[in-house]
Design a protein around this motif. Structure first.
Motif, PDB file in Angstrom:
ATOM      1  N   SER A  73       0.828  -1.210   0.000  1.00 65.23           N
ATOM      2  CA  SER A  73       0.000   0.000   0.000  1.00 65.23           C
ATOM      3  C   SER A  73       0.862   1.260   0.000  1.00 65.23           C
ATOM      4  CB  SER A  73      -0.929   0.004   1.216  1.00 65.23           C
ATOM      5  OG  SER A  73      -1.835  -1.073   1.160  1.00 65.23           O
ATOM      6  N   GLY A  74       1.970   1.219   0.746  1.00 64.71           N
ATOM      7  CA  GLY A  74       2.877   2.363   0.757  1.00 64.71           C
ATOM      8  C   GLY A  74       3.454   2.645  -0.615  1.00 64.71           C
ATOM      9  N   CYS A  75       3.790   1.589  -1.343  1.00 69.51           N
ATOM     10  CA  CYS A  75       4.301   1.750  -2.709  1.00 69.51           C
ATOM     11  C   CYS A  75       3.245   2.365  -3.621  1.00 69.51           C
ATOM     12  CB  CYS A  75       4.748   0.401  -3.267  1.00 69.51           C
ATOM     13  SG  CYS A  75       6.207  -0.290  -2.463  1.00 69.51           S
ATOM     14  N   LEU A  76       1.992   1.950  -3.434  1.00 74.07           N
ATOM     15  CA  LEU A  76       0.914   2.481  -4.269  1.00 74.07           C
ATOM     16  C   LEU A  76       0.704   3.974  -4.023  1.00 74.07           C
ATOM     17  CD1 LEU A  76      -1.779  -0.363  -4.035  1.00 74.07           C
ATOM     18  CD2 LEU A  76      -0.015  -0.030  -5.775  1.00 74.07           C
ATOM     19  N   ILE A  77       0.784   4.390  -2.765  1.00 70.33           N
ATOM     20  CA  ILE A  77       0.633   5.813  -2.443  1.00 70.33           C
ATOM     21  C   ILE A  77       1.747   6.624  -3.109  1.00 70.33           C
ATOM     22  CG2 ILE A  77       0.747   7.525  -0.594  1.00 70.33           C
ATOM     23  CD1 ILE A  77      -1.861   6.109  -0.524  1.00 70.33           C
ATOM     24  N   SER A  78       2.972   6.125  -3.018  1.00 68.44           N
ATOM     25  CA  SER A  78       4.107   6.824  -3.635  1.00 68.44           C
ATOM     26  C   SER A  78       3.935   6.928  -5.145  1.00 68.44           C
ATOM     27  CB  SER A  78       5.414   6.095  -3.306  1.00 68.44           C
ATOM     28  OG  SER A  78       5.654   6.089  -1.914  1.00 68.44           O
ATOM     29  N   LEU A  79       3.474   5.845  -5.769  1.00 70.11           N
ATOM     30  CA  LEU A  79       3.244   5.854  -7.214  1.00 70.11           C
ATOM     31  C   LEU A  79       2.153   6.845  -7.594  1.00 70.11           C
ATOM     32  CD1 LEU A  79       3.401   2.129  -8.413  1.00 70.11           C
ATOM     33  CD2 LEU A  79       4.811   4.033  -9.203  1.00 70.11           C
ATOM     34  N   PHE A  80       1.128   6.930  -6.763  1.00 69.48           N
ATOM     35  CA  PHE A  80       0.031   7.856  -7.026  1.00 69.48           C
ATOM     36  C   PHE A  80       0.546   9.294  -7.014  1.00 69.48           C
ATOM     37  CE2 PHE A  80      -3.523  10.557  -5.730  1.00 69.48           C
ATOM     38  CZ  PHE A  80      -4.520  10.149  -6.599  1.00 69.48           C
ATOM     39  N   GLU A  81       1.308   9.640  -5.997  1.00 70.97           N
ATOM     40  CA  GLU A  81       1.868  10.994  -5.911  1.00 70.97           C
ATOM     41  C   GLU A  81       2.776  11.287  -7.098  1.00 70.97           C
ATOM     42  OE1 GLU A  81       2.748  12.721  -1.827  1.00 70.97           O
ATOM     43  OE2 GLU A  81       3.068  10.584  -1.441  1.00 70.97           O
ATOM     44  N   LYS A  82       3.614  10.328  -7.445  1.00 72.10           N
ATOM     45  CA  LYS A  82       4.537  10.497  -8.565  1.00 72.10           C
ATOM     46  C   LYS A  82       3.773  10.662  -9.875  1.00 72.10           C
ATOM     47  CE  LYS A  82       8.370   8.150 -10.922  1.00 72.10           C
ATOM     48  NZ  LYS A  82       9.206   6.917 -10.951  1.00 72.10           N
ATOM     49  N   GLY A  96      -7.775   5.953  -0.754  1.00 73.91           N
ATOM     50  CA  GLY A  96      -7.708   4.697  -0.015  1.00 73.91           C
ATOM     51  C   GLY A  96      -7.404   3.553  -0.966  1.00 73.91           C
ATOM     52  N   VAL A  97      -6.210   2.982  -0.863  1.00 73.65           N
ATOM     53  CA  VAL A  97      -5.791   1.904  -1.764  1.00 73.65           C
ATOM     54  C   VAL A  97      -5.363   0.696  -0.935  1.00 73.65           C
ATOM     55  CG1 VAL A  97      -5.073   3.503  -3.572  1.00 73.65           C
ATOM     56  CG2 VAL A  97      -3.418   2.791  -1.840  1.00 73.65           C
ATOM     57  N   GLY A  98      -5.220  -0.446  -1.620  1.00 70.40           N
ATOM     58  CA  GLY A  98      -4.848  -1.646  -0.877  1.00 70.40           C
ATOM     59  C   GLY A  98      -4.550  -2.827  -1.766  1.00 70.40           C
ATOM     60  N   TRP A  99      -4.729  -4.018  -1.206  1.00 65.83           N
ATOM     61  CA  TRP A  99      -4.314  -5.272  -1.834  1.00 65.83           C
ATOM     62  C   TRP A  99      -4.929  -5.515  -3.207  1.00 65.83           C
ATOM     63  CZ3 TRP A  99      -8.359  -8.364  -3.110  1.00 65.83           C
ATOM     64  CH2 TRP A  99      -9.568  -8.131  -2.449  1.00 65.83           C
ATOM     65  N   TRP A 100      -6.087  -4.937  -3.494  1.00 65.64           N
ATOM     66  CA  TRP A 100      -6.805  -5.222  -4.735  1.00 65.64           C
ATOM     67  C   TRP A 100      -6.235  -4.476  -5.942  1.00 65.64           C
ATOM     68  CZ3 TRP A 100      -8.382  -2.234  -0.719  1.00 65.64           C
ATOM     69  CH2 TRP A 100      -8.651  -0.899  -0.972  1.00 65.64           C
ATOM     70  N   SER A 125      -2.880  -3.136  -8.315  1.00 65.77           N
ATOM     71  CA  SER A 125      -1.487  -3.372  -8.694  1.00 65.77           C
ATOM     72  C   SER A 125      -0.823  -2.031  -9.003  1.00 65.77           C
ATOM     73  CB  SER A 125      -1.421  -4.269  -9.932  1.00 65.77           C
ATOM     74  OG  SER A 125      -1.949  -3.594 -11.067  1.00 65.77           O
ATOM     75  N   GLU A 126       0.481  -2.041  -9.101  1.00 65.52           N
ATOM     76  CA  GLU A 126       1.209  -0.818  -9.441  1.00 65.52           C
ATOM     77  C   GLU A 126       0.813  -0.332 -10.835  1.00 65.52           C
ATOM     78  OE1 GLU A 126       5.365  -1.463  -8.926  1.00 65.52           O
ATOM     79  OE2 GLU A 126       5.217  -1.820  -6.761  1.00 65.52           O
ATOM     80  N   ARG A 127       0.613  -1.264 -11.747  1.00 67.18           N
ATOM     81  CA  ARG A 127       0.215  -0.890 -13.108  1.00 67.18           C
ATOM     82  C   ARG A 127      -1.155  -0.206 -13.107  1.00 67.18           C
ATOM     83  NH1 ARG A 127       0.843  -5.327 -17.746  1.00 67.18           N
ATOM     84  NH2 ARG A 127       3.000  -4.947 -17.083  1.00 67.18           N
ATOM     85  N   GLU A 128      -2.051  -0.678 -12.262  1.00 64.17           N
ATOM     86  CA  GLU A 128      -3.382  -0.068 -12.195  1.00 64.17           C
ATOM     87  C   GLU A 128      -3.324   1.340 -11.608  1.00 64.17           C
ATOM     88  OE1 GLU A 128      -6.470  -3.782 -11.720  1.00 64.17           O
ATOM     89  OE2 GLU A 128      -5.090  -3.381 -10.052  1.00 64.17           O
ATOM     90  N   ILE A 129      -2.449   1.556 -10.637  1.00 62.80           N
ATOM     91  CA  ILE A 129      -2.280   2.908 -10.094  1.00 62.80           C
ATOM     92  C   ILE A 129      -1.735   3.841 -11.167  1.00 62.80           C
ATOM     93  CG2 ILE A 129      -0.881   4.307  -8.512  1.00 62.80           C
ATOM     94  CD1 ILE A 129      -3.217   3.056  -7.130  1.00 62.80           C
TER      95      ILE A 129
END
Length: 441
Positions: free
Chosen positions: A320-329, A408-412, A414-418
């Motif tokens: 989830s932390g990786c997804l948040i970072s990707l979202f900001e980027k 709000g993101v989570g297990w469902w 992927s990085e590609r989807e973000i």
């Protein structure tokens, strides 16, 4: 002769009628086949279009509800297929009771409680009301000098409303403000607490920012003056480690759908040492305040969601932390400036809040609502045009509130989807700016 003539005439009419009927049926069949074929083609195209829309929808509104975990869906379907009332004294009833009790044990393990301390509810909203109203009715009459309940300024209506309803009964409701970190102000709480306090009620994690509150400190302060402690853990359970003993919680509420379980079921933890609200004193051997049939299938599914969440918590937290970072980027790379609120404050995994640069968040949500699911407020207040008292308590101006966005993101995901979701957001923003003539610098 006449009889023979009538027979021939009837036979001729029958043949003509039969031929006419056959011709009519051929026409009907041809017409139906054509319309049926066209209808089938239309339905097929509609289904393909719908499937395409579903496939490209990205769900980033985990604050409102998590998707049901696949393993939980399996448990729910299997449990629903089994007959039996958990109160019945036969094999089917015993089986339902076993599912129910197992689910309670799994929920208890999630928060470090005993199964006998878990009371099943329809969700955190009911659990909050049971705790707040129940404690007042149980304790206030026994200790007349305790007539004050303290809430934080961050509380959801599920806590605010039952507390406010007690004013008519002579209960004093005080609200503790927040500090500059987005958390409850401990210093202010110290000035509000005294021996007239019956209960302190606060959330473990904010439903707008995800910020984790200093519950251990708050619980100790409450107990030091003899007050009870209620924790609304709806946004934290299953995402953040919880031990009710360490928190100092006398009561704790949770909802299954916030951590991958089904909607419509939750629980209230009541410490063995805490006064049991009057509504729970009629509990049966199944430890529920409900007088009807226990929802064995829902509790079994909630328990499985609790078990999986506990097992996967560390790994999912990193993801989830990786997804948040990707979202900001992704947003910054596309030219949409978004300021993250309280970046130094601890949050539950997968939670973040932003202030967009110039675009109203409601406008962005409306443009994207069939492709990217986002939110700018609690689902209970979605669409409201009034200033939010909770966002105001976080020291946001009304203009900033209009540009507030929660993620709000989570297990469902992927990085590609973000990455695809942020690309869709940036594309929508570019179209809005092109239509309005705004040029982003």
């Amino acid at each position: 002769m006449r009889e023979h003539h009538f027979q021939l005439q009837n036979r001729t009419l029958w043949k003509r009628g039969h031929a006419l009927v056959i011709a009519m049926w051929k026409e009907v069949i041809a017409t139906c086949s054509l319309s049926g074929y066209l209808s089938w083609q239309f339905l097929k195209a509609s289904r393909q279009s719908m499937e395409a829309r579903v496939e490209t929808m990205y769900y980033l509104d985990g604050f409102a509800s998590w998707p049901v975990r696949p393993e939980v869906q399996n448990v729910l379907v299997e449990a629903l297929a089994q007959p039996g009332n958990a109160n019945s004294n036969h094999a089917a009833g015993w089986q339902a009771s076993s599912l129910y009790e197992k689910g309670k044990r799994q929920v208890a393990t999630l928060i470090g409680a005993a199964p006998s301390e878990i009371f099943v509810t329809s969700g955190a909203t009911e659990a909050n009301a049971l705790a707040i109203i129940g404690v007042w009715r149980t304790v206030a009459g026994q200790v007349p000098n305790r007539n004050k309940i303290i809430l934080s300024a961050l509380e959801h209506d599920a806590v605010r409303r039952p507390a406010e309803a007690l004013r008519e009964s002579g209960c004093e409701i005080l609200v503790c403000p927040t500090d500059t970190s987005g958390a409850i102000c401990i210093e202010s709480l110290g000035t509000l607490l005294d021996e007239s306090t019956i209960l302190v009620s606060t959330m473990l994690a904010s439903n707008l920012t995800g910020i984790i509150q200093p519950i251990e400190k708050i619980g100790k302060m409450a107990h030091d003056v003899g007050a009870l402690m209620h924790v609304d853990a709806a946004q934290a359970a299953g995402k953040h480690p919880i031990d009710v003993f360490d928190l100092g919680a006398d009561y704790l509420s949770l909802s299954a759908h916030k951590f991958g379980g089904p909607q419509g079921v939750g629980a209230l933890y009541v410490a063995a040492s805490a006064p049991k609200p009057t509504e729970l004193t009629t509990a049966s051997h199944l430890e529920t305040h409900l007088s009807g049939t226990q929802p064995a299938a829902l509790v079994a599914a909630m328990g499985r969601a609790a078990e999986i969440s506990l097992q996967n918590m560390d790994r999912e937290s990193i993801h989830s932390g990786c997804l948040i970072s990707l979202f900001e980027k992704g947003l910054s790379g596309g030219g949409l400036r978004a300021r993250r609120l309280f970046p130094s404050s601890p949050t539950v995994p997968g939670a973040a809040a932003f202030i967009l640069d110039t675009l109203a968040s409601s406008e962005l949500i409306d443009i994207l609502n069939s492709k990217v699911c986002l939110s700018n407020a609690s689902a209970c207040h979605s669409g409201s045009l009034q200033p939010s008292p909770i966002l105001s308590s976080l020291h946001l101006t009304y203009d900033e509130q209009k540009r507030f966005l929660r993620l709000g993101v989570g297990w469902w995901l992927s990085e590609r989807e973000i990455e695809a979701a942020t690309a869709a957001i940036n594309d929508a923003v570019a179209k809005v700016r092109l239509a309005t003539g705004e040029v982003h610098q």
